[in-house]
Design an enzyme around this catalytic site. Structure first.
Site, PDB file in Angstrom:
ATOM      1  N   HIS A  92      82.878  27.959 117.680  1.00 34.28           N
ATOM      2  CA  HIS A  92      83.172  29.078 116.788  1.00 34.28           C
ATOM      3  C   HIS A  92      84.102  28.629 115.673  1.00 34.28           C
ATOM      4  CE1 HIS A  92      86.644  28.921 119.463  1.00 34.28           C
ATOM      5  NE2 HIS A  92      87.337  29.424 118.441  1.00 34.28           N
ATOM      6  N   HIS A 122      87.527  25.706 110.273  1.00 32.53           N
ATOM      7  CA  HIS A 122      86.965  24.521 110.939  1.00 32.53           C
ATOM      8  C   HIS A 122      86.324  24.968 112.236  1.00 32.53           C
ATOM      9  CE1 HIS A 122      90.652  25.387 113.079  1.00 32.53           C
ATOM     10  NE2 HIS A 122      90.039  24.830 114.110  1.00 32.53           N
TER      11      HIS A 122
END
Ligand code: 3AM
Length: 184
Positions: free
Chosen positions: A125, A43
């Site tokens: 990220h 995620h």
């Protein structure tokens, strides 16, 4: 003790992108490089909330529901390692403005609700490996995986039987300009 949950806001990755990432990771990193994040857990975190009471969760969810942000396209085309936090990650060379605005709003709302926020700027990220304390060769990403981001989610992080599982609890749609146009 009152019940609390460990929560964060994040962008879910489409399952085909999760699968491509896992394949790319297996091809490029030896098993000793770090602890791989399970495919379903991949995620992009927008805001970490920490341990949150039921009332605070409700308040944060209500505030998140008031966000009106356009959809955007996320292109994963960058990779790197942060030795201090011991992670190997995938990212984006040019974070879309919509992504930065969304994260900043959620982080500001969280801070106002008393959830401690890291003073570090937001670095979008996707964590691929944890406990990656030794420098590893990061191959230049030979891909540009792009996908539309049409919603964001509130996740719960649960650690049980030696495993962490991230479960989406609630989702909000982006691009909800209806309210704006109603106000005009
Ligand atoms: O997106 P990633 O995987 O880097 O590192 C944790 C993970 O982010 C981060 O929240 C995400 C879901 O667990 N996280 C965990 N503890 C944190 C903390 N104390 C934290 N982020 C900031 N402060």
């Amino acid at each position: 003790m009152p019940e609390s949950k460990r929560l964060f806001f994040a962008i879910e990755l489409p399952a085909p992108v999760q699968r491509k990432i896992v394949r790319w990771r297996a091809e490029h990193f030896p098993s000793e490089a770090g602890r791989p994040v399970a495919a379903a857990n991949l995620h992009l975190t927008l805001a970490f909330l920490g341990d949150v009471s039921v009332e605070k969760q409700r308040a944060l969810a209500a505030q998140a529901g008031r966000i009106t942000q356009p959809e955007f396209t996320l292109q994963l085309d960058d990779a790197g390692q942060w030795l201090r936090s011991r992670v190997v990650w995938l990212g984006t060379r040019q974070p879309p403005r919509g992504l930065l605005q969304l994260a900043n709003m959620l982080r500001a709302q969280a801070a106002r609700s008393g959830c401690h926020q890291s003073p570090q700027p937001f670095h979008p990220h996707v964590t691929l490996l944890r406990d990656a304390g030794q420098a590893v060769a990061i191959p230049p990403p030979g891909f540009q995986w792009a996908f539309p981001v049409k919603e964001f989610a509130l996740y719960e992080s649960v650690f049980a039987r030696g495993r962490t599982r991230y479960t989406p609890l609630q989702r909000w749609t982006l691009g909800n300009t209806q309210r704006n146009s109603d106000e005009v």
